[in-house]
Design a protein around this motif. Structure first.
Motif, mmCIF file in Angstrom:
data_model
loop_
_atom_site.group_PDB
_atom_site.id
_atom_site.type_symbol
_atom_site.label_atom_id
_atom_site.label_comp_id
_atom_site.label_asym_id
_atom_site.label_seq_id
_atom_site.Cartn_x
_atom_site.Cartn_y
_atom_site.Cartn_z
ATOM 1 N N ARG A 18 0.807 -1.223 0.000
ATOM 2 C CA ARG A 18 0.000 0.000 0.000
ATOM 3 C C ARG A 18 0.841 1.275 0.000
ATOM 4 O O ARG A 18 0.295 2.359 -0.193
ATOM 5 C CB ARG A 18 -0.952 0.048 1.216
ATOM 6 N N LEU A 19 2.142 1.180 0.228
ATOM 7 C CA LEU A 19 2.948 2.387 0.310
ATOM 8 C C LEU A 19 3.016 3.109 -1.031
ATOM 9 O O LEU A 19 2.711 4.301 -1.131
ATOM 10 C CB LEU A 19 4.351 2.046 0.804
ATOM 11 N N TRP A 20 3.433 2.409 -2.091
ATOM 12 C CA TRP A 20 3.536 3.039 -3.396
ATOM 13 C C TRP A 20 2.184 3.517 -3.924
ATOM 14 O O TRP A 20 2.082 4.650 -4.405
ATOM 15 C CB TRP A 20 4.205 2.091 -4.392
ATOM 16 N N PRO A 21 1.114 2.698 -3.871
ATOM 17 C CA PRO A 21 -0.186 3.210 -4.346
ATOM 18 C C PRO A 21 -0.632 4.467 -3.602
ATOM 19 O O PRO A 21 -1.114 5.428 -4.228
ATOM 20 C CB PRO A 21 -1.143 2.038 -4.091
ATOM 21 N N LEU A 22 -0.458 4.496 -2.275
ATOM 22 C CA LEU A 22 -0.864 5.670 -1.503
ATOM 23 C C LEU A 22 -0.020 6.886 -1.876
ATOM 24 O O LEU A 22 -0.538 7.988 -2.058
ATOM 25 C CB LEU A 22 -0.729 5.384 -0.005
ATOM 26 N N SER A 23 1.297 6.688 -1.995
ATOM 27 C CA SER A 23 2.182 7.803 -2.304
ATOM 28 C C SER A 23 1.927 8.346 -3.712
ATOM 29 O O SER A 23 1.878 9.569 -3.916
ATOM 30 C CB SER A 23 3.642 7.364 -2.174
ATOM 31 N N LEU A 24 1.765 7.443 -4.684
ATOM 32 C CA LEU A 24 1.510 7.894 -6.047
ATOM 33 C C LEU A 24 0.156 8.589 -6.172
ATOM 34 O O LEU A 24 0.032 9.609 -6.867
ATOM 35 C CB LEU A 24 1.593 6.710 -7.008
ATOM 36 N N ALA A 25 -0.855 8.045 -5.503
ATOM 37 C CA ALA A 25 -2.180 8.676 -5.547
ATOM 38 C C ALA A 25 -2.145 10.051 -4.889
ATOM 39 O O ALA A 25 -2.700 11.029 -5.413
ATOM 40 C CB ALA A 25 -3.206 7.778 -4.860
ATOM 41 N N THR A 26 -1.483 10.147 -3.734
ATOM 42 C CA THR A 26 -1.380 11.429 -3.038
ATOM 43 C C THR A 26 -0.639 12.452 -3.893
ATOM 44 O O THR A 26 -1.083 13.593 -4.060
ATOM 45 C CB THR A 26 -0.649 11.243 -1.695
ATOM 46 N N THR A 27 0.494 12.034 -4.445
ATOM 47 C CA THR A 27 1.287 12.936 -5.285
ATOM 48 C C THR A 27 0.491 13.384 -6.509
ATOM 49 O O THR A 27 0.505 14.572 -6.867
ATOM 50 C CB THR A 27 2.590 12.243 -5.727
ATOM 51 N N GLY A 28 -0.208 12.449 -7.141
ATOM 52 C CA GLY A 28 -0.982 12.782 -8.328
ATOM 53 C C GLY A 28 -2.097 13.775 -8.047
ATOM 54 O O GLY A 28 -2.303 14.739 -8.801
ATOM 55 N N ILE A 29 -2.820 13.570 -6.955
ATOM 56 C CA ILE A 29 -3.930 14.468 -6.616
ATOM 57 C C ILE A 29 -3.415 15.865 -6.272
ATOM 58 O O ILE A 29 -3.952 16.883 -6.728
ATOM 59 C CB ILE A 29 -4.753 13.876 -5.453
ATOM 60 N N VAL A 30 -2.364 15.927 -5.446
ATOM 61 C CA VAL A 30 -1.823 17.233 -5.053
ATOM 62 C C VAL A 30 -1.244 17.954 -6.268
ATOM 63 O O VAL A 30 -1.425 19.173 -6.435
ATOM 64 C CB VAL A 30 -0.755 17.053 -3.954
ATOM 65 N N VAL A 69 4.943 27.243 -11.407
ATOM 66 C CA VAL A 69 4.392 25.936 -11.754
ATOM 67 C C VAL A 69 5.462 24.856 -11.669
ATOM 68 O O VAL A 69 5.273 23.801 -11.053
ATOM 69 C CB VAL A 69 3.764 25.966 -13.163
ATOM 70 N N LEU A 70 6.622 25.126 -12.290
ATOM 71 C CA LEU A 70 7.681 24.114 -12.323
ATOM 72 C C LEU A 70 8.275 23.864 -10.946
ATOM 73 O O LEU A 70 8.559 22.710 -10.568
ATOM 74 C CB LEU A 70 8.780 24.545 -13.294
ATOM 75 N N LEU A 71 8.470 24.916 -10.171
ATOM 76 C CA LEU A 71 9.030 24.762 -8.822
ATOM 77 C C LEU A 71 8.108 23.926 -7.947
ATOM 78 O O LEU A 71 8.554 22.996 -7.261
ATOM 79 C CB LEU A 71 9.259 26.141 -8.199
ATOM 80 N N GLY A 72 6.817 24.253 -7.984
ATOM 81 C CA GLY A 72 5.865 23.486 -7.189
ATOM 82 C C GLY A 72 5.766 22.040 -7.628
ATOM 83 O O GLY A 72 5.779 21.121 -6.804
ATOM 84 N N ALA A 73 5.682 21.831 -8.935
ATOM 85 C CA ALA A 73 5.556 20.474 -9.457
ATOM 86 C C ALA A 73 6.792 19.636 -9.130
ATOM 87 O O ALA A 73 6.689 18.477 -8.719
ATOM 88 C CB ALA A 73 5.330 20.507 -10.969
ATOM 89 N N PHE A 74 7.978 20.225 -9.285
ATOM 90 C CA PHE A 74 9.218 19.496 -9.000
ATOM 91 C C PHE A 74 9.289 19.101 -7.528
ATOM 92 O O PHE A 74 9.640 17.970 -7.188
ATOM 93 C CB PHE A 74 10.426 20.359 -9.373
ATOM 94 N N VAL A 77 6.597 16.293 -6.700
ATOM 95 C CA VAL A 77 6.964 14.988 -7.263
ATOM 96 C C VAL A 77 8.197 14.420 -6.566
ATOM 97 O O VAL A 77 8.276 13.222 -6.272
ATOM 98 C CB VAL A 77 7.207 15.103 -8.777
ATOM 99 N N LEU A 78 9.181 15.280 -6.283
ATOM 100 C CA LEU A 78 10.406 14.814 -5.633
ATOM 101 C C LEU A 78 10.104 14.189 -4.273
ATOM 102 O O LEU A 78 10.553 13.070 -3.972
ATOM 103 C CB LEU A 78 11.385 15.980 -5.470
ATOM 104 N N LEU A 109 3.568 15.458 4.215
ATOM 105 C CA LEU A 109 4.384 16.562 3.714
ATOM 106 C C LEU A 109 3.952 16.984 2.316
ATOM 107 O O LEU A 109 3.901 18.185 2.006
ATOM 108 C CB LEU A 109 5.855 16.148 3.713
ATOM 109 N N VAL A 110 3.614 16.026 1.465
ATOM 110 C CA VAL A 110 3.167 16.354 0.114
ATOM 111 C C VAL A 110 1.884 17.184 0.158
ATOM 112 O O VAL A 110 1.749 18.203 -0.534
ATOM 113 C CB VAL A 110 2.950 15.068 -0.714
#
Length: 347
Positions: A18-30, A69-74, A77-78, A109-110
């Motif tokens: 569940r770690l990767w699915p949760l992290s990817l979903a959270t990152t994608g939504i934010v 936009v780029l600063l926030g996105a980077f 995602v990082l 944090l994300v």
């Protein structure tokens, strides 16, 4: 039935489900919220836009909208990628207790970063220039609360998905008088307890009320607001870790995971003198939660079954558990570990 006749436990998985699915979903939504709000409000933003805010929440640096936009996105995602990678390394090394904490910290944090970027945009809407604008307080407070809640939820979900081998009372009954027969490798006894509903509700009300109080008190003085934020964090962490827990006993002794993931009060086999299971009350140890008294240190949820572990050095450790059966089984297992330690040291 002898304890040694139990079948060998299945191999423990080291990956973090569940770690990767949760992290990817959270990152994608934010990330989608960050890009979407910028696109939606670009006609109402000054040029250039704010890209940096000081400790008081006032914009003190600017840049182009593309830079924002780029600063926030980077950044989003990082952080969203680094945390699960780090957690996977910890899990692969066999230290699974750190995985839920990393998952909770990373996802929280994300969300917090996304809230910061959005609150900065809201504060600039229809402003003539970006310098001197403030982050929108209500957006930031709401985002930080969401970040805290989602971080705790992520840690709980990852912790709940980690494999555990629990022993029901019928299977574990021989440990009540196991003596020197030993503990089967891989045996884990787990007992989850939760605090009374009224106390959980009180913590929840205080948690929701404090941000409102902080914002009201700090409307004209941001330093007052930020000085109250640590108190809110401490309140939430204390409530989560001390009003619910999972007591675990195995070959490594006994410990409790506050909130299900934060390890506390670990007593190792060599430190166990004798353990007993009996009824305990908050009045004996000074109240609910994590308590220090003349007897020792207690993790106590309320009146009910508990395990008292007298140590070879220092005060006792007291744990609330879910049922009287759990108390008897855990005490029997710990006494078996203590006997085996004594037998090993005498040879």
């Amino acid at each position: 039935m002898n304890a040694s006749s139990n079948p060998p436990p299945a191999p423990t998985r080291t990956r973090a489900p569940r770690l990767w699915p949760l992290s990817l979903a959270t990152t994608g939504i934010v990330l989608a919220l960050h890009l979407g709000t910028t696109l939606l409000w670009r006609g109402r933003l000054p040029d250039p836009v704010a890209t940096h805010w000081g400790g008081s929440g006032v914009a003190d640096g600017t840049g182009s909208l593309t830079t924002h936009v780029l600063l926030g996105a980077f950044t989003i995602v990082l952080i969203g990628i680094l945390i699960p990678v780090s957690a996977g390394t910890v899990s692969g090394a066999g230290n699974r207790s750190g995985v839920p904490l990393l998952a909770g910290f990373g996802n929280g944090l994300v969300v917090g970063l996304g809230a910061m970027f959005i609150s900065g945009l809201v504060g600039q809407l229809d402003a003539e220039q970006a310098l001197g604008t403030r982050m929108e307080g209500w957006v930031l407070i709401g985002g930080l609360i969401m970040a805290l809640c989602w971080g705790l939820a992520s840690a709980y979900l990852v912790r709940a998905a980690l494999p555990a081998r629990s022993l029901n009372p019928e299977t574990a009954a021989p440990y009540a008088g196991a003596g020197a027969t030993g503990v089967a490798p891989g045996t884990v006894i787990s007992s989850t307890v939760r605090g009374p509903a009224w106390l959980l509700a009180l913590i929840g009300v205080l948690t929701l009320a404090m941000p409102v109080l902080a914002f009201t008190a700090g409307r004209d003085n941001p330093a007052v607001f930020w000085s109250m934020v640590p108190g809110l964090v401490i309140l939430v962490v204390a409530g989560v870790t001390c009003l619910a827990g999972r007591v675990v006993a195995d070959e490594q002794g006994i410990r409790v995971y506050g909130g299900g993931f934060f390890k506390m009060l670990h007593v190792r086999p060599e430190d166990i003198a004798v353990a007993e299971g009996r009824e305990i009350t908050p009045a004996e140890f000074g109240g609910w939660g994590l308590r220090v008294s003349g007897v020792g240190v207690a993790f106590i949820i309320g009146t009910g079954p508990g395990v008292i572990v007298n140590r070879t050095r220092g005060g006792a450790r007291i744990y609330s558990v879910a049922t009287t059966e759990d108390a008897a089984v855990i005490a029997g297992l710990l006494n078996s570990l203590a006997i085996n330690q004594g037998a090993g040291s005498s040879t």
